[in-house]
Scaffold this motif. Structure first.
Motif, short mmCIF file in Angstrom:
data_model
loop_
_atom_site.label_atom_id
_atom_site.label_comp_id
_atom_site.label_asym_id
_atom_site.label_seq_id
_atom_site.Cartn_x
_atom_site.Cartn_y
_atom_site.Cartn_z
N GLU A 89 -1.79 -7.02 -4.04
CA GLU A 89 -0.87 -7.14 -5.53
C GLU A 89 0.54 -6.51 -5.05
O GLU A 89 1.54 -6.81 -5.56
N ASN A 90 0.24 -5.43 -5.22
CA ASN A 90 1.12 -4.62 -5.44
C ASN A 90 1.44 -3.61 -4.04
O ASN A 90 1.13 -2.12 -3.88
N LEU A 94 -0.85 1.50 -5.80
CA LEU A 94 -0.74 2.02 -7.47
C LEU A 94 -0.46 2.77 -7.96
O LEU A 94 -0.42 4.25 -7.52
N GLU A 98 0.38 1.69 -13.27
CA GLU A 98 -0.24 0.32 -12.39
C GLU A 98 -1.41 0.54 -12.76
O GLU A 98 -2.35 -0.47 -13.48
#
Length: 143
Positions: A89-90, A94, A98
């Motif tokens: 999703e990232n 990160l 995050e």
């Protein structure tokens, strides 16, 4: 009247003590996250200041790093289970902020709220809408 004033004083002292304890826990958690991040940066192979899924899982293979997470009441099993999803999703990496948000959300002391459920529904709705768009653009497979 003196009884009421006494009770109010006791409640006030209790609330102040609880607030001070929560502040102390928050500072300890912040310091622990900073220590965890320093270990992550040491594993940062390309020096970009981000952690990849592989670097993160490597970190979790160290017993002393697991102790840091457990000290913050983090469910390590959940971190491992969700790592693939969160990193996908990232865009596969990160930032410190995050990672901190994600790890702190995985604490056992965190309670689910209505907002969390709405965010989950919004996320699932967006993914479902995207899947429907892709499916509608695909050639008809039934013929």
């Amino acid at each position: 009247l003196m009884g009421i004033l006494g009770a109010l004083l006791v409640q006030t002292i209790k609330k102040v003590t609880e607030a001070e304890e929560e502040e102390k826990r928050a500072k300890q958690t912040h310091n622990t996250m900073d220590r965890l991040w320093s270990h992550i940066i040491a594993l940062d192979e390309n020096g970009d200041g981000y952690v990849t899924r592989e670097e993160f899982l490597e970190l979790l293979s160290s017993p002393d790093k697991l102790k840091l997470l457990k000290k913050m009441d983090v469910e390590v099993e959940s971190l491992v289970m969700l790592a693939h999803f969160i990193f996908n999703e990232n865009q596969g990496r990160l930032s410190q902020l995050e990672l901190k948000r994600w790890v702190l959300d995985m604490r056992t002391s965190q309670k689910s709220s209505t907002k969390d459920h709405y965010l989950t529904r919004k996320f699932l709705s967006a993914k479902f809408t995207k899947a429907m768009e892709v499916a509608s653009e695909a050639p008809n497979l039934s013929s």
